[in-house]
Write a protein that holds these residues in place. Sequence first.
Motif, PDB file in Angstrom:
ATOM      1  N   VAL A 130       0.891  -1.167   0.000  1.00 33.10           N
ATOM      2  CA  VAL A 130       0.000   0.000   0.000  1.00 33.10           C
ATOM      3  C   VAL A 130       0.925   1.211   0.000  1.00 33.10           C
ATOM      4  CG1 VAL A 130      -1.785   1.285   1.258  1.00 33.10           C
ATOM      5  CG2 VAL A 130      -1.852  -1.216   1.209  1.00 33.10           C
ATOM      6  N   CYS A 131       1.240   1.696  -1.180  1.00 32.64           N
ATOM      7  CA  CYS A 131       2.225   2.772  -1.341  1.00 32.64           C
ATOM      8  C   CYS A 131       1.578   3.978  -1.996  1.00 32.64           C
ATOM      9  CB  CYS A 131       3.383   2.311  -2.237  1.00 32.64           C
ATOM     10  SG  CYS A 131       4.351   0.968  -1.538  1.00 32.64           S
ATOM     11  N   ASN A 132       2.196   5.120  -1.777  1.00 30.87           N
ATOM     12  CA  ASN A 132       1.687   6.325  -2.426  1.00 30.87           C
ATOM     13  C   ASN A 132       2.508   6.682  -3.662  1.00 30.87           C
ATOM     14  OD1 ASN A 132      -0.279   8.465  -2.429  1.00 30.87           O
ATOM     15  ND2 ASN A 132       1.352   9.862  -1.796  1.00 30.87           N
ATOM     16  N   VAL A 133       3.812   6.429  -3.578  1.00 31.30           N
ATOM     17  CA  VAL A 133       4.674   6.819  -4.690  1.00 31.30           C
ATOM     18  C   VAL A 133       4.741   5.695  -5.720  1.00 31.30           C
ATOM     19  CG1 VAL A 133       6.984   7.555  -5.384  1.00 31.30           C
ATOM     20  CG2 VAL A 133       5.992   8.409  -3.233  1.00 31.30           C
ATOM     21  N   VAL A 134       4.235   6.011  -6.894  1.00 31.79           N
ATOM     22  CA  VAL A 134       4.149   5.021  -7.971  1.00 31.79           C
ATOM     23  C   VAL A 134       5.551   4.624  -8.444  1.00 31.79           C
ATOM     24  CG1 VAL A 134       3.296   4.632 -10.334  1.00 31.79           C
ATOM     25  CG2 VAL A 134       1.909   5.916  -8.678  1.00 31.79           C
ATOM     26  N   GLY A 135       5.766   3.337  -8.586  1.00 32.40           N
ATOM     27  CA  GLY A 135       7.047   2.845  -9.080  1.00 32.40           C
ATOM     28  C   GLY A 135       8.158   2.867  -8.039  1.00 32.40           C
ATOM     29  N   SER A 136       7.822   3.130  -6.781  1.00 33.54           N
ATOM     30  CA  SER A 136       8.829   3.179  -5.712  1.00 33.54           C
ATOM     31  C   SER A 136       9.386   1.776  -5.443  1.00 33.54           C
ATOM     32  CB  SER A 136       8.200   3.755  -4.443  1.00 33.54           C
ATOM     33  OG  SER A 136       7.043   3.016  -4.100  1.00 33.54           O
ATOM     34  N   SER A 137      10.484   1.721  -4.696  1.00 28.21           N
ATOM     35  CA  SER A 137      11.147   0.427  -4.453  1.00 28.21           C
ATOM     36  C   SER A 137      10.198  -0.583  -3.811  1.00 28.21           C
ATOM     37  CB  SER A 137      12.353   0.627  -3.533  1.00 28.21           C
ATOM     38  OG  SER A 137      13.190   1.608  -4.055  1.00 28.21           O
ATOM     39  N   ILE A 138       9.404  -0.122  -2.839  1.00 31.72           N
ATOM     40  CA  ILE A 138       8.507  -1.063  -2.150  1.00 31.72           C
ATOM     41  C   ILE A 138       7.401  -1.518  -3.097  1.00 31.72           C
ATOM     42  CG2 ILE A 138       6.794  -1.241  -0.286  1.00 31.72           C
ATOM     43  CD1 ILE A 138       8.780   0.392   1.460  1.00 31.72           C
ATOM     44  N   ALA A 139       6.873  -0.587  -3.877  1.00 30.69           N
ATOM     45  CA  ALA A 139       5.828  -0.975  -4.831  1.00 30.69           C
ATOM     46  C   ALA A 139       6.358  -2.038  -5.794  1.00 30.69           C
ATOM     47  CB  ALA A 139       5.339   0.256  -5.598  1.00 30.69           C
ATOM     48  N   ARG A 140       7.619  -1.908  -6.164  1.00 27.09           N
ATOM     49  CA  ARG A 140       8.187  -2.869  -7.117  1.00 27.09           C
ATOM     50  C   ARG A 140       8.522  -4.200  -6.461  1.00 27.09           C
ATOM     51  NH1 ARG A 140      12.906  -0.755  -8.656  1.00 27.09           N
ATOM     52  NH2 ARG A 140      12.649   1.301  -7.730  1.00 27.09           N
ATOM     53  N   ALA A 141       8.793  -4.168  -5.161  1.00 30.90           N
ATOM     54  CA  ALA A 141       9.203  -5.403  -4.480  1.00 30.90           C
ATOM     55  C   ALA A 141       8.026  -6.304  -4.102  1.00 30.90           C
ATOM     56  CB  ALA A 141      10.007  -5.046  -3.228  1.00 30.90           C
ATOM     57  N   THR A 142       6.805  -5.790  -4.178  1.00 25.51           N
ATOM     58  CA  THR A 142       5.639  -6.567  -3.727  1.00 25.51           C
ATOM     59  C   THR A 142       5.047  -7.382  -4.881  1.00 25.51           C
ATOM     60  OG1 THR A 142       4.308  -4.590  -4.148  1.00 25.51           O
ATOM     61  CG2 THR A 142       5.026  -4.944  -1.898  1.00 25.51           C
ATOM     62  N   HIS A 143       4.262  -8.414  -4.515  1.00 31.23           N
ATOM     63  CA  HIS A 143       3.620  -9.228  -5.563  1.00 31.23           C
ATOM     64  C   HIS A 143       2.416  -8.518  -6.160  1.00 31.23           C
ATOM     65  CE1 HIS A 143       5.563 -12.486  -3.038  1.00 31.23           C
ATOM     66  NE2 HIS A 143       6.039 -12.719  -4.233  1.00 31.23           N
ATOM     67  N   ALA A 144       1.731  -7.766  -5.332  1.00 33.09           N
ATOM     68  CA  ALA A 144       0.498  -7.104  -5.769  1.00 33.09           C
ATOM     69  C   ALA A 144       0.261  -5.947  -4.816  1.00 33.09           C
ATOM     70  CB  ALA A 144      -0.673  -8.083  -5.706  1.00 33.09           C
ATOM     71  N   GLY A 145      -0.796  -5.210  -5.045  1.00 30.39           N
ATOM     72  CA  GLY A 145      -1.054  -4.120  -4.103  1.00 30.39           C
ATOM     73  C   GLY A 145      -2.059  -3.134  -4.639  1.00 30.39           C
ATOM     74  N   ALA A 146      -2.244  -2.093  -3.876  1.00 25.90           N
ATOM     75  CA  ALA A 146      -3.163  -1.035  -4.286  1.00 25.90           C
ATOM     76  C   ALA A 146      -2.516   0.284  -3.879  1.00 25.90           C
ATOM     77  CB  ALA A 146      -4.505  -1.208  -3.592  1.00 25.90           C
ATOM     78  N   TYR A 147      -2.347   1.133  -4.844  1.00 27.07           N
ATOM     79  CA  TYR A 147      -1.775   2.446  -4.531  1.00 27.07           C
ATOM     80  C   TYR A 147      -2.784   3.318  -3.784  1.00 27.07           C
ATOM     81  CZ  TYR A 147       2.363   1.913  -7.503  1.00 27.07           C
ATOM     82  OH  TYR A 147       3.564   1.513  -8.026  1.00 27.07           O
TER      83      TYR A 147
END
Length: 366
Positions: A130-147
């Motif tokens: 659950v990230c706010n910054v699109v394409g951030s390291s955590i967003a890329r490291a996860t299998h799925a998610g919702a911004y």
Amino acid sequence: EKGGFEHFMLKEIFEQPRSIADSMRGRVRADEGHLRLGGLRDYVDRLAASERIVIVGCGTSWHAGLVAEYIFEELARIPVEVEYASEFRYRNPIIQERDIVIAISQSGETADTLAAIELAKSKGATIFGVCNVVGSSIARATHAGAYTHAGPEIGVASTKAFTAQVTVLTLMALTAAHKKGTLSETLFRQLLAEMEHIPALVDQVLQKAEKVKEIAYIFTYAKNFIYLGRGLNFPVALEGALKLKEISYIHAEGYPAAEMKHGPIALIDEDMPVVVIATKDSSYEKVVSNIQEVKARKGRVIAVVTEGDEQIRSMVDFVIEIPKVHDILMPLVSVIPLQLLSYYIAVMRGRNVDQPRNLAKSVTVE
Ligand code: M6R
């Protein structure tokens, strides 16, 4: 760039009706009973079947995780643990392949949260972000998610990112509960409808800014603050205290209201302001007695109450009224006056609100 506001933080506080709406846009249609988080599309079955959810984050994101714990457990009946990412990563935690790990991060760059994800991944868990910054390291490291769609958050003290996180996590919990069948169709639709109404309610609270400013003026030079809440308002108390600490440098502590008598009550005297989130929910009567305990020791109480509450008004020093909302959605509304209170106190003390000392917007070192 600050849109006419004196600071980014104030601008971001006032943006919340829009950032909450943006975080629901295209995902919720209450009139059609529609809820879809595109980023979880292939994972809804796995989420609903999970036997345990572990949430990791730091700071305000950890507080959003605590709110989510209550909501997931209540609606989806899935056991949830919420961990500081920094503790989790060094604790040899027990993680199984059927576990879902939800990592929450505004920046998506917090080093401890990223390391917690890598650890959980190596043990075979499924990781949602659950990230706010699109394409951030955590967003890329996860299998799925919702911004979260809060837009850029510049103020070091997180405000609109928190409410956006809680919004998205609530949608996740509703998705799981609906799929699992632990939530009636009626309540599901009712909650979706109430969620669509949240931006308007937040807007109503923002209209109270002047009133909050008057209270801030009275307590500008307080040396300490205590924040109390129960249930879903307990993490809100923690968040209120963190906001005050970060930007005004006043020592503040948040507690579950009932814990007070196990120690912190010794701190209460006529110099101690106590902010109590005392909305009309299932723990209302209990919170009323906690307020009595504080008043009996001459503490000065600022209560966040539900509109029209005369009982608490007659007991305390100051009240801030907020509109009634379903218990599950309360933090989205009850946190707003606390953000404003910390902001005005910090401004009145002449602090650098947007860039408080010793703090960085994202903590990329451990
Ligand atoms: O970017 P993140 O959400 O991962 O950041 C986590 C914390 O560093 C952050 O929430 C911090 O506590 C804020 N300054 C709170 O206002």
